[in-house]
Write an enzyme that holds these catalytic residues in place. Structure first.
Site, PDB file in Angstrom:
ATOM      1  N   THR A   1      34.416  48.839  48.343  1.00 31.05           N
ATOM      2  CA  THR A   1      35.476  47.971  47.499  1.00 31.05           C
ATOM      3  C   THR A   1      34.809  46.745  47.325  1.00 31.05           C
ATOM      4  OG1 THR A   1      37.389  48.703  48.824  1.00 31.05           O
ATOM      5  CG2 THR A   1      37.539  46.644  48.365  1.00 31.05           C
TER       6      THR A   1
ATOM      7  N   ASP B   1      48.796  38.487  40.488  1.00 28.93           N
ATOM      8  CA  ASP B   1      48.645  37.670  41.620  1.00 28.93           C
ATOM      9  C   ASP B   1      48.265  36.207  41.333  1.00 28.93           C
ATOM     10  OD1 ASP B   1      45.954  38.043  40.707  1.00 28.93           O
ATOM     11  OD2 ASP B   1      45.104  38.544  42.819  1.00 28.93           O
TER      12      ASP B   1
ATOM     13  N   SER C   1      43.466  48.613  45.000  1.00 24.49           N
ATOM     14  CA  SER C   1      44.283  47.048  45.504  1.00 24.49           C
ATOM     15  C   SER C   1      44.661  46.422  44.222  1.00 24.49           C
ATOM     16  CB  SER C   1      43.163  46.356  46.196  1.00 24.49           C
ATOM     17  OG  SER C   1      41.945  46.316  45.595  1.00 24.49           O
TER      18      SER C   1
ATOM     19  N   GLU D   1      40.569  49.490  41.094  1.00 31.80           N
ATOM     20  CA  GLU D   1      40.383  49.738  42.731  1.00 31.80           C
ATOM     21  C   GLU D   1      42.025  49.723  43.144  1.00 31.80           C
ATOM     22  OE1 GLU D   1      36.892  46.829  44.338  1.00 31.80           O
ATOM     23  OE2 GLU D   1      38.967  45.988  44.240  1.00 31.80           O
TER      24      GLU D   1
ATOM     25  N   ASP E   1      45.252  34.285  41.475  1.00 32.55           N
ATOM     26  CA  ASP E   1      44.350  34.193  40.542  1.00 32.55           C
ATOM     27  C   ASP E   1      44.223  34.762  39.153  1.00 32.55           C
ATOM     28  OD1 ASP E   1      43.211  36.320  42.010  1.00 32.55           O
ATOM     29  OD2 ASP E   1      41.214  35.701  41.619  1.00 32.55           O
TER      30      ASP E   1
ATOM     31  N   ARG F   1      36.930  32.558  52.316  1.00 30.37           N
ATOM     32  CA  ARG F   1      38.245  32.348  52.517  1.00 30.37           C
ATOM     33  C   ARG F   1      38.756  32.071  54.131  1.00 30.37           C
ATOM     34  NH1 ARG F   1      40.882  37.500  48.957  1.00 30.37           N
ATOM     35  NH2 ARG F   1      39.678  37.121  47.091  1.00 30.37           N
TER      36      ARG F   1
ATOM     37  N   ASP G   1      43.860  37.966  38.545  1.00 31.56           N
ATOM     38  CA  ASP G   1      43.031  39.321  38.380  1.00 31.56           C
ATOM     39  C   ASP G   1      43.796  40.496  38.825  1.00 31.56           C
ATOM     40  OD1 ASP G   1      42.619  39.041  40.927  1.00 31.56           O
ATOM     41  OD2 ASP G   1      40.805  38.891  41.033  1.00 31.56           O
ATOM     42  N   ARG G   2      44.451  40.547  39.500  1.00 34.25           N
ATOM     43  CA  ARG G   2      45.405  41.887  39.846  1.00 34.25           C
ATOM     44  C   ARG G   2      46.648  42.006  39.198  1.00 34.25           C
ATOM     45  NH1 ARG G   2      44.355  43.011  46.347  1.00 34.25           N
ATOM     46  NH2 ARG G   2      42.219  41.866  46.388  1.00 34.25           N
TER      47      ARG G   2
ATOM     48  N   LYS H   1      37.935  42.109  37.517  1.00 35.05           N
ATOM     49  CA  LYS H   1      39.447  42.811  37.061  1.00 35.05           C
ATOM     50  C   LYS H   1      40.159  41.688  36.578  1.00 35.05           C
ATOM     51  CE  LYS H   1      40.645  42.321  42.123  1.00 35.05           C
ATOM     52  NZ  LYS H   1      39.187  42.066  42.874  1.00 35.05           N
TER      53      LYS H   1
ATOM     54  N   SER I   1      42.722  34.107  46.102  1.00 32.13           N
ATOM     55  CA  SER I   1      43.382  35.407  45.267  1.00 32.13           C
ATOM     56  C   SER I   1      44.812  35.366  45.654  1.00 32.13           C
ATOM     57  CB  SER I   1      42.448  36.625  45.530  1.00 32.13           C
ATOM     58  OG  SER I   1      42.835  37.744  44.731  1.00 32.13           O
ATOM     59  N   HIS I   2      45.003  36.586  46.339  1.00 26.30           N
ATOM     60  CA  HIS I   2      46.527  37.046  46.608  1.00 26.30           C
ATOM     61  C   HIS I   2      46.828  36.674  47.821  1.00 26.30           C
ATOM     62  CE1 HIS I   2      43.467  39.708  48.412  1.00 26.30           C
ATOM     63  NE2 HIS I   2      44.582  40.239  49.215  1.00 26.30           N
TER      64      HIS I   2
END
Length: 552
Positions: free
Chosen positions: A354, A285, A375, A373, A287, A24, A289-290, A386, A117-118
């Site tokens: 993590t 989020d 997060s 997690e 992508d 990233r 997954d959250r 996730k 991601s986020h």
């Protein structure tokens, strides 16, 4: 005939070590000369060395800025490096959980996901390149380390002539190259995952429950990749009014917002839920997954509690009916709420660093069936990532079976298992030096002769720098966080985050366990632990900050 060319490069890069889940970096960094090509060539070579026969690769992303520039580049480079079948999500979109589903169910060697991601998007935001292996999960350290070693001495990359692949239409394009034929297929990036979810949950039962009880629910896709999936599953399948599904069009800059589903960045959903109109709300989020779960009037379900509640209510999810439940995993900073459930129900419990990749080997070895997690990530062994939409459907399954509210489910859980008051304080965008200084300060207390202050009104029983040995692979992960544990079981954890694109983010995790039915504001109850954390870390003096960037 598309000709393959070996392009000699004059620049290699030393900063391309993948973090917790992929590389990233700020967009402006990956736009440097040969920066993206350097990493992709190293990745593709590593995959070919580890998997010498399978040449079927998935490509997709979360729709963020620069994705549509890099996807054709991956096609050209993968074709030049001997890949024979490339699968791309329509419009270049593949959520992270959908990617895992597709890889697992279609025998891909793996997948390249363009996601941070986020993290924020847009020209001034972040970009990410993540590789998922054949089990559908994030590449383990052994793979990312091999990629990193190649990036440091890279002198060339392979690429074919420019190609025109229409990403907006499902179909196949066959490329005739000097490396042989290459099939490039554009597929529905939702369908495979949608079908899998239909085998896990009783979606007609959920739909009937919502309709018969006139229950309104809402979802916020935060302008990320999950938007089309939300419309497909919540709207088309469950019958949710489309007007209740917000920010469901993927945007390159996520509408200028930070696509992180927490109480700060998903404030729009929080305010919507406080109106009392909706019984259930969820945010996803960038992508997909959250997830963040909210009940009526904005009742917040902490991710740690969410994992514990789902584990305690497995009988509400058809997937687990009549199926052996192997155990549950949680990351180190995640609260011990699920530990109480595992202890009472006799499940095995694993504490990992993590990063979802640490759950992957445990699931492959049938040692855990569920994991999460703090997060805002929750999932099961149906895939190796996730899964935000899975978590939302798990909660709707619980509500439709128990026929009660989110708040009632959580409070009854606290009555039975006790409550873990929990919060995370993030100090974002510190300098690398400041992050190192904070971690050095707390690490000093791991010395056997260190004099550790009291944590509130109790003594500290231990201070350790957490390390982990994978029970399946034997791989070691060191320096995963400094953990202070009091004699009454409270914990304060310091961790240097691995998901940032630059600088350093220090995360401080605060946890107080109570069986006495304490009431009150979470931050007020945790205040003695906050004072302890500030004392041992000296983070205010080091950072010059008087408060965290984000509190969740």
């Amino acid at each position: 005939m598309y000709k393959s060319t070996r392009v000699e490069t004059e620049i290699s890069y030393s900063d391309q070590k993948p973090g917790t889940s992929g590389l990233r970096k700020p967009v402006k960094t990956v736009q440097q000369v040969n920066y993206t090509e350097n990493f992709l060539q190293s990745l593709l070579e590593t995959v070919c060395e580890l998997e010498p026969t399978n040449r079927k690769l998935l490509i997709g992303g979360d729709g963020r800025y620069y994705n549509t520039t890099v996807i054709p580049l991956i096609v050209r480079m993968a074709a030049a490096n001997g890949f024979k079948e490339l699968i791309i999500g329509k419009d270049g979109l593949f959520s992270t959980p959908a990617c895992s589903s597709y890889i697992r169910l279609n025998n891909c060697v793996g997948g390249i996901l363009l996601t941070a991601s986020h993290n924020p998007g847009g020209p001034d935001g972040d970009f990410g390149i993540k590789y998922n292996v054949a089990n559908g999960g994030p590449a383990p350290d052994s793979v990312t380390n091999a990629i990193f070693e190649k990036t440091k001495t890279r002198t060339f990359y392979n690429i074919i002539d420019p190609v025109d692949i229409p990403l907006n239409a499902i179909g196949e394009t066959v490329l005739e190259t000097d490396q042989g034929q290459v099939s490039v297929r554009v597929v529905d990036g939702i369908e495979c995952h949608e079908q899998l979810l239909g085998t896990i949950f009783d979606l007609p039962k959920i739909k009937s429950y919502l309709a018969q009880n006139n229950i309104c629910i809402t979802a916020d896709a935060m302008a990320g990749v999950m938007g089309p999936t939300v419309h497909r599953i919540f709207g088309d399948v469950l019958g949710v009014d489309p007007s209740h599904l917000i920010r469901c069009t993927p945007l390159p800059d996520f509408g200028g917002s930070h696509p992180d589903p927490n109480l700060v960045y998903a404030a729009q959903l929080v305010e919507t839920m406080k109106s009392g109109r909706y019984e259930f709300g969820v945010a996803f989020d960038g992508d997909g997954d959250r997830n963040m779960i909210l009940g009526k009037d904005g009742f917040f379900v902490s991710p740690s509690d969410s994992l514990a509640v789902i584990t305690a209510n497995l009988n509400c999810i058809p997937y687990f009916a009549g199926r052996k439940f192997a155990g549950v995993g949680r990351s180190l900073p995640t609260s011990g709420a699920v530990d109480q459930v595992a202890k009472k129900l006799g499940f095995s419990l694993f504490e990992t660093p993590t990063g979802w990749k640490y759950f992957g080997s445990l699931m492959d070895a049938d040692m855990i069936s569920l994991c999460g997690e703090e997060s805002f990530g929750t999932g099961s062994n149906h895939i190796r990532e996730k899964d935000g939409i899975w978590a939302a459907l798990a909660w709707l399954s619980i509500l439709s079976t128990r026929e009660c509210s989110v708040e009632e489910v959580v409070k009854s859980h606290w009555e039975e298992y006790g409550r873990h008051f929990y919060s995370r304080h993030d100090y974002e965008n510190l300098s690398t030096e400041q992050g190192a200084q904070v971690m050095a300060a707390v690490n000093s207390f791991t010395s056997p002769d260190a004099a550790i202050p009291q944590m509130g009104d109790t003594e500290v029983a231990s201070c350790v720098n957490f390390s982990y040995t994978d029970p399946v692979t034997g791989d070691r992960a060191l320096n995963q966080g400094v953990v202070f544990t009091s004699k009454t079981g409270s914990r304060v954890i310091f961790r240097l985050s691995g998901t940032g694109s630059s600088g350093a983010t220090i995360r401080i995790y605060l946890e107080f366990y109570s069986t006495g039915g304490e009431e009150g504001d979470v931050q007020d109850i945790l205040n003695p632990l906050v004072k302890f954390a500030l004392q041992v870390s000296d983070i205010r003096a080091i950072s010059g900050r008087h408060a965290p960037t984000v509190i969740t």
